[in-house]
Structures are given as C-alpha cells and as structure tokens.
Design an enzyme around this catalytic site. Structure first.
Site, PDB file in Angstrom:
ATOM      1  N   MET A  41       9.371  -3.229  -3.741  1.00 44.33           N
ATOM      2  CA  MET A  41       9.027  -2.236  -4.483  1.00 44.33           C
ATOM      3  C   MET A  41       8.117  -2.726  -5.773  1.00 44.33           C
ATOM      4  O   MET A  41       8.607  -3.036  -6.831  1.00 44.33           O
ATOM      5  CB  MET A  41       9.994  -1.349  -5.286  1.00 44.33           C
ATOM      6  CG  MET A  41      10.888  -0.687  -4.142  1.00 44.33           C
ATOM      7  SD  MET A  41      12.075   0.178  -4.928  1.00 44.33           S
ATOM      8  CE  MET A  41      13.277  -0.919  -5.846  1.00 44.33           C
ATOM      9  N   ASP A  42       6.954  -3.354  -5.222  1.00 47.73           N
ATOM     10  CA  ASP A  42       5.904  -4.160  -6.195  1.00 47.73           C
ATOM     11  C   ASP A  42       4.959  -3.164  -7.029  1.00 47.73           C
ATOM     12  O   ASP A  42       4.258  -2.534  -6.254  1.00 47.73           O
ATOM     13  CB  ASP A  42       5.116  -5.233  -5.469  1.00 47.73           C
ATOM     14  CG  ASP A  42       4.496  -6.125  -6.329  1.00 47.73           C
ATOM     15  OD1 ASP A  42       4.708  -6.175  -7.372  1.00 47.73           O
ATOM     16  OD2 ASP A  42       3.795  -6.943  -5.733  1.00 47.73           O
ATOM     17  N   GLY A  43       4.816  -3.322  -8.300  1.00 44.61           N
ATOM     18  CA  GLY A  43       3.723  -2.567  -8.717  1.00 44.61           C
ATOM     19  C   GLY A  43       4.182  -1.492  -9.821  1.00 44.61           C
ATOM     20  O   GLY A  43       3.194  -0.812 -10.635  1.00 44.61           O
ATOM     21  N   THR A 235       4.418  -3.206  -1.387  1.00 43.52           N
ATOM     22  CA  THR A 235       3.281  -2.459  -2.002  1.00 43.52           C
ATOM     23  C   THR A 235       2.295  -3.523  -2.860  1.00 43.52           C
ATOM     24  O   THR A 235       2.746  -4.776  -2.810  1.00 43.52           O
ATOM     25  CB  THR A 235       3.785  -1.442  -2.848  1.00 43.52           C
ATOM     26  OG1 THR A 235       4.576  -1.913  -3.659  1.00 43.52           O
ATOM     27  CG2 THR A 235       4.195  -0.146  -1.869  1.00 43.52           C
TER      28      THR A 235
END
Length: 290
Positions: A41-43, A235
C-alpha cells in the site's frame, strides 16, 4: 425530503454496484482466479501531501481503499489477502508519525471487530504478521485480540504485515529452525539413540551442513499461515518489493499501477487479474520446472 431521498438512493446504487461487480467477476471466473493477492500500500503520505491534507489523512483514506479492495477480492473468491501495513524500517520515521500510525491501527482494529464489519460478513480470519514485540503495548494487545476473536473464521484469511521485513522473517525462521533441530539432537543424545542425528555433535562435522533444509525454514516463516501469493500489487508505479515476501514471491505476478494507494479502485484490481490470467500458463510452467 431531500434527506429521505438521498438515504433511499444509496442502497439502490450499492445494490446496482454489487450486481455490476458480480457480472464482471463471472466473466473473470472463466479464467484462473488467484488464490492469494498481496498488496503493498504505497502512496498514503504522498496522497495527503498532494492534496494539502493534515498528517494522517492519507492513511485514513488508505484504510477506505483497503476496505474496498478486500470486499472486491473476497467477492471474486480470493481466499487469501496479505497487506504490507508497516515495515520495520518505518520505525525510523519521526516518533510522532509512528505513534499516529499505531493509534490509527488500534482504532481501525476496533472498528473491524464490530459485528457488522467486513470480517464478520465474509468470515475472515486475521493474522498479524511480523515481529509484534516491536509494536507499542496497546497496538500489540489490539492485534492479539483481533487474532483471537477471528480465530474460528474459516472462509477467508487476511494477513496484516506490521513490524515486518522479509529479511527479519527469514532470520527468525532460521533461528527457530536451529533451536528446533538442536533440541531434537539433545533429546536423542539424552536417550542414547544411535542414529544419523546423534553424530552431529559439532559444527565441524561434515554432515552438519545438511542439518537444516528449506522445508524446515519454510515452516517457521511468519507467512506459513498462507500459500505463496499469486499476484502482488504495488501502487505508485513502483516495481520494488521493499523487503516484502521475498521468500514467497518467486513465481508471483507483480502489477504496478501508477495510482497512489488511496486512489486504487475496482478497475485496477480487474486489470491486474486479467494480466495475471494472461501470464498464468507461463508462471505455472516455471513452477513445474523446479
């Protein structure tokens, strides 16, 4: 009147959306469906910064995105979902930010444990994966409670990786394997049993290098509670694994949508599954070559 009309319309559109997803998923089900999807879960922080939101707002928006991805995945028939929630490396961030994430985790765990939550609806068992000793005491207790409360759920599994890195997981598994094997040797020696293991008294013995094998290590991994992932979605357009499931991702399809995690949606998941199906035969062929 306006309020009544709005509340009446919401269930209608929700039911319409559910029907639409079922139609799409019925088409996808013609091909192979992944058994296990992992998400990096990047960002979240970049999402908040981009929109000039207060600190922590990105993680809250990310939680809503996670709930949507879980619902879509379990509706499709995916049994295992794993998320990379908090790395051991993240503890190096500012103490205030770390504490904010821990507080949010406690809040959302309590929210998930409510009777009408997604965990109850889909019969999801929760595992918290990682070195949980590194968590704050309240966060660790909340995680342990979630695992206890959902222990009897068997329809689906959600693994939440917190205080986790793959290198730490492998190191832990090797240590546990060594403790287990040397315990077996001591027991055999105490009984005076004459067999191969009793000859491995010291590291200098030539046979000692065969004392522990890959199977021994694999069964002591934190992620032994789930099969290897079929798809890993990260992501923000990043293609790095960032020390996540390195042991388990040898034959995993990696998808890297350019959206930030809070912006991920239904069609991103559909597209990832379609690309997985297109590459499924190749990945299975590689597995069989082992």
């Amino acid at each position: 009147m306006e309020k009544g009309s709005g509340s009446g319309g919401t269930p209608f559109f929700e039911n319409l959306g559910t029907f639409f997803r079922k139609c799409i998923f019925s088409v996808l089900s013609v091909g192979p469906i992944p058994n296990h999807i992992a998400f990096i879960m990047d960002g979240n922080r970049r999402y908040a910064k981009k929109r000039n939101l207060v600190e922590g707002a990105g993680h809250r928006a990310g939680f809503l995105a996670l709930m949507s991805m879980l619902r879509y995945s379990y509706e499709l028939g995916v049994k295992y979902v794993t998320i990379y929630a908090f790395s051991i490396e993240n503890f190096k961030r500012r103490p205030e930010e770390v504490q904010s994430v821990m507080d949010l985790m406690i809040e959302k765990i309590e929210q998930l444990l409510k009777e009408e939550s997604i965990l109850t609806h889909y019969g999801i068992r929760v595992h918290f994966i990682g070195n949980l000793k590194l968590l704050s005491a309240p966060a660790r207790l909340a995680a342990e409670r979630a695992m206890l409360v959902t222990a009897c759920n068997s329809k689906a599994v959600l693994s939440i990786c917190v205080a986790y890195t793959s290198t730490n997981e492998i190191m832990h598994a090797v240590e546990e394997s060594c403790v287990e094997k040397w315990g077996e040797i001591r027991e055999l020696n105490a009984r005076g049993v004459e067999c191969g293991l009793t000859e491995l008294e010291g590291y200098e013995k030539d046979g000692a290098r065969h004392l522990i094998n890959l199977t021994d290590i694999a069964k002591h991994l934190y992620m032994a509670v789930a099969p290897d992932p079929d798809i890993m979605i990260r992501t923000s357009g990043e293609t790095r694994l960032s020390n996540f499931l390195l042991w388990q991702s040898q034959y995993c399809y990696l998808d890297s949508p350019s959206v930030l995690w809070p912006d991920i949606g239904f069609w991103h998941l559909v597209w990832a599954i379609m690309k997985f199906q297109r590459n499924h035969f190749y990945l299975e062929k590689k597995k069989k070559q082992l």
